[in-house]
Write an enzyme that holds these catalytic residues in place. Structure first.
Site, PDB file in Angstrom:
ATOM      1  N   CYS A 387       1.037  -1.466   0.023  1.00 28.79           N
ATOM      2  CA  CYS A 387       0.566  -0.141   0.028  1.00 28.79           C
ATOM      3  C   CYS A 387       0.587   1.169   0.105  1.00 28.79           C
ATOM      4  CB  CYS A 387      -1.476   0.125   1.390  1.00 28.79           C
ATOM      5  SG  CYS A 387      -2.138   0.989   0.429  1.00 28.79           S
ATOM      6  N   HIS A 513      -3.585  -4.583  -0.164  1.00 31.66           N
ATOM      7  CA  HIS A 513      -2.878  -5.488   1.582  1.00 31.66           C
ATOM      8  C   HIS A 513      -2.787  -6.973   2.017  1.00 31.66           C
ATOM      9  CE1 HIS A 513      -2.656  -1.462   3.861  1.00 31.66           C
ATOM     10  NE2 HIS A 513      -3.510  -1.134   3.196  1.00 31.66           N
ATOM     11  N   GLU A 515      -1.319  -8.180   2.944  1.00 31.26           N
ATOM     12  CA  GLU A 515      -0.975  -9.685   4.382  1.00 31.26           C
ATOM     13  C   GLU A 515      -2.660 -10.028   4.656  1.00 31.26           C
ATOM     14  OE1 GLU A 515      -0.200  -6.207   3.750  1.00 31.26           O
ATOM     15  OE2 GLU A 515      -1.409  -4.794   5.500  1.00 31.26           O
TER      16      GLU A 515
HETATM   17  N1  GLN Z   1      -2.196   6.928   2.945  1.00 28.68           N
HETATM   18  C1  GLN Z   1      -1.939   6.276   1.874  1.00 28.68           C
HETATM   19  C2  GLN Z   1      -3.588   6.540   0.859  1.00 28.68           C
HETATM   20  O1  GLN Z   1      -4.596   6.362   1.759  1.00 28.68           O
HETATM   21  C3  GLN Z   1      -2.197   4.468   2.023  1.00 28.68           C
HETATM   22  C4  GLN Z   1      -2.528   4.291   2.857  1.00 28.68           C
HETATM   23  C5  GLN Z   1      -1.847   2.368   3.249  1.00 28.68           C
HETATM   24  O2  GLN Z   1      -1.330   2.374   3.821  1.00 28.68           O
HETATM   25  N2  GLN Z   1      -3.030   1.825   3.788  1.00 28.68           N
HETATM   26  O3  GLN Z   1      -3.583   6.019  -0.285  1.00 28.68           O
END
Ligand code: GLN
Length: 537
Positions: A387, A513, A515
């Site tokens: 992410c 994600h 994970e």
């Molecule tokens: N802050 C980033 C976004 O909002 C990444 C978010 C995250 O890593 N969950 O896109």
């Protein structure tokens, strides 16, 4: 006739005893008997969900397929029970009150005084029923957050008492998890706090059927007998829950040593089925085998003091190590220290075999994460971005290719000349109430000529998201020409889901994600191949 059997799990004495893991373990055992399991975590706080709570305080926000931002215990449940949970699996006091108050405004309660009993408790019971009906579970495990006696938890305990009365003793069972503290001076375990917390339950009309007794020491027979007597449960239903070296040992301990499933089946007047825990046993012996070689993996984050903030990432890394017959040596790297050019922190990073940059929000430490991605690119160290980890890798590569530092995500600099990560125009506008995150499971189509495809072994995948910003397609061509690879896109090709770097042994970063979908018995393909590549360096 009730189809679902309900198991409530409460906690006593103090918090932090591992109620989530105990509940998940019971689920794993009953699931291995061939039953359908669903879980529900009742959280006594007033937030609608943990989405806006600080990871320092609350740990990781776990995301389900259907996009619920939930308590990290749901991660334990999914990993232990290997089932995909949903929005129905987490209820908070804030959500209960919001629903009741909305009903009050729209006139559902005209003429009535709205009270905790019966209106709030009715709403809690309705949610429990809904979870049972929609999941069609054979067993619904309901964990009540907090400790018996907490003011916030009272409506849940009262709802559980009423629920028990309504659906009958044959369909409801209460498990109470407590602590037996050890007194060094006298060298004994004390049962009094357990007795007191069971009494607290009694005062609320709840009689426990099973006591799980946590302790750091071996529990003697005399203590078990004492608890059985005072708590008025059978001796075999007082189950020692000693501190173990790996959480995956807990189901084995409950079942192999203490036959918890038999107690549950007997109590529900169900035929006994044999739990099949061979896979768990194999996993635990693999984890405990001390011949496994250690592998140093850097986790570059900002919530380094709180292990729980990256719980699923750490569990996914561990599972990937087990799958590669290695043992994880996780090296916490504070991104803010890298940023300050802290020599020691940099040395720590350089000693590692692979770098993970996990998710995150806000600008603190971002430049440090970008520096870590740069190091991985230049020194060909395996990199896994999750992410935010994908976004910083993109920023870093674009700074290098465009030969300017003025490249950023608009999250960190709204005025940047090169917003390689931005909010997709029109993308989030339809959503109301400030809910502007892309949440939950989305499909992605992989390029066949990529490391990601090699890992998954299929082109169509589904992964979970929790972010606001996206890759800016205006930069696709210029970056790709320089060796950047878009390895996965949304089916409509508007959203970049995975990136890679060509001429690098393993540089893979996803907008999603992965994970959240890793399981201890089934390592996630991206994590598994990342560890494999790191082991080769
Ligand atoms: N802050 C980033 C976004 O909002 C990444 C978010 C995250 O890593 N969950 O896109």
């Amino acid at each position: 006739m009730e189809k679902t059997k309900y198991i409530f799990i409460t906690g006593g004495v103090c918090s932090g005893l591992g109620k989530g893991i105990a509940s998940a373990s019971i689920g794993a055992i009953l699931g291995s008997c061939g039953y359908k399991i669903f879980t529900l975590k009742l959280d006594p706080y007033l937030n609608i969900d943990p989405g806006t709570m600080s990871p320092y305080q609350h740990g990781e926000v776990y995301v389900t397929d259907d996009g619920a931002e939930t308590d990290l215990d749901l991660g334990h449940y999914e990993r232990f029970i290997d089932t995909n949970l949903s929005k129905l699996s987490n209820l908070t006091t804030g959500r209960v009150y919001a629903k009741v108050l909305k009903g009050e405004r729209s006139g559902d309660y005209l003429g009535k005084t709205i009270q905790i009993i019966p209106h709030i408790t009715n709403e809690i019971k309705a949610h429990i029923r809904k979870a049972a009906e929609e999941s069609k579970a054979d067993f619904l495990l309901i964990e009540i957050g907090g400790t018996v006696g907490d003011i916030e938890g009272e409506p849940y305990l009262e709802a559980a008492r009423q629920f028990h009365r309504e659906v009958g003793t044959d369909n409801v069972l209460f498990v109470h998890l407590t602590l037996l503290p050890f007194l060094m001076a006298s060298g004994e375990l004390k049962t009094k706090p357990t007795q007191a917390s069971v009494r607290e339950l009694y005062r609320r009309g709840i009689q426990p059927d099973i006591i799980l007794a946590r302790s750091d020491k071996q529990i003697d027979k005399e203590s078990i007998q004492k608890i059985a007597l005072f708590a008025d449960v059978e001796e075999k239903a007082v189950i020692p829950a000693p501190t173990v070296s790996t959480i995956y040992e807990v189901p084995i301990n409950f079942e192999k040593k203490n036959h918890i499933s038999e107690i549950i089946f007997e109590r529900f007047k169900m035929p006994v089925r044999k739990a099949k825990l061979e896979e768990w046993e194999k996993l635990v012996s693999r984890i405990k085998a001390n011949h496994r070689q250690k592998i140093e993996i850097a986790l570059v984050g900002k919530y380094n003091q709180n292990l729980d903030a990256y719980l699923s990432v750490v569990e996914a890394l561990k599972s990937a190590c087990y799958a590669n017959n290695l043992s994880l040596n996780l090296v916490w790297i504070n991104a803010a220290y890298l940023e300050k050019d802290d020599k020691q922190e940099w040395e720590k990073l350089k000693q590692c075999k692979g770098i993970v940059v996990p998710g995150g929000f806000g600008s603190r430490g971002v430049e440090g994460k970008i520096m870590a991605a740069k190091y991985a690119r230049e020194y060909k160290m395996p990199y896994l971005g999750l992410c935010l980890g994908m976004q910083v890798a993109t920023i870093e590569f674009a700074r290098h290719v465009l030969n300017t530092q003025d490249v950023n995500s608009t999250e960190f600099n709204t005025k940047t000349k090169n917003p390689v990560i931005h909010i997709l125009p029109g993308h989030h506008e339809a959503e109301s109430k400030g809910g502007t995150l892309r949440l939950g499971s989305y499909p992605c189509v992989l390029d066949k000529d990529s490391l990601s495809f090699k890992a998954y072994g299929q082109t169509k995948i589904d992964e979970r998201h929790r972010h606001r910003y996206e890759f800016n397609m205006d930069y696709k061509d210029v970056l790709e020409k320089a060796g950047f690879k878009i390895a996965g896109l949304s089916p409509d090709k508007r959203l970049v889901e995975i990136i890679e770097l060509k001429s690098h042994p393993f540089f893979v970063a996803s907008q999603f994600h992965p994970e959240f979908k890793s399981r201890p018995l089934r390592a996630h393909p991206l994590f598994r191949d990342f560890i494999k590549a790191s082991n080769k360096v």
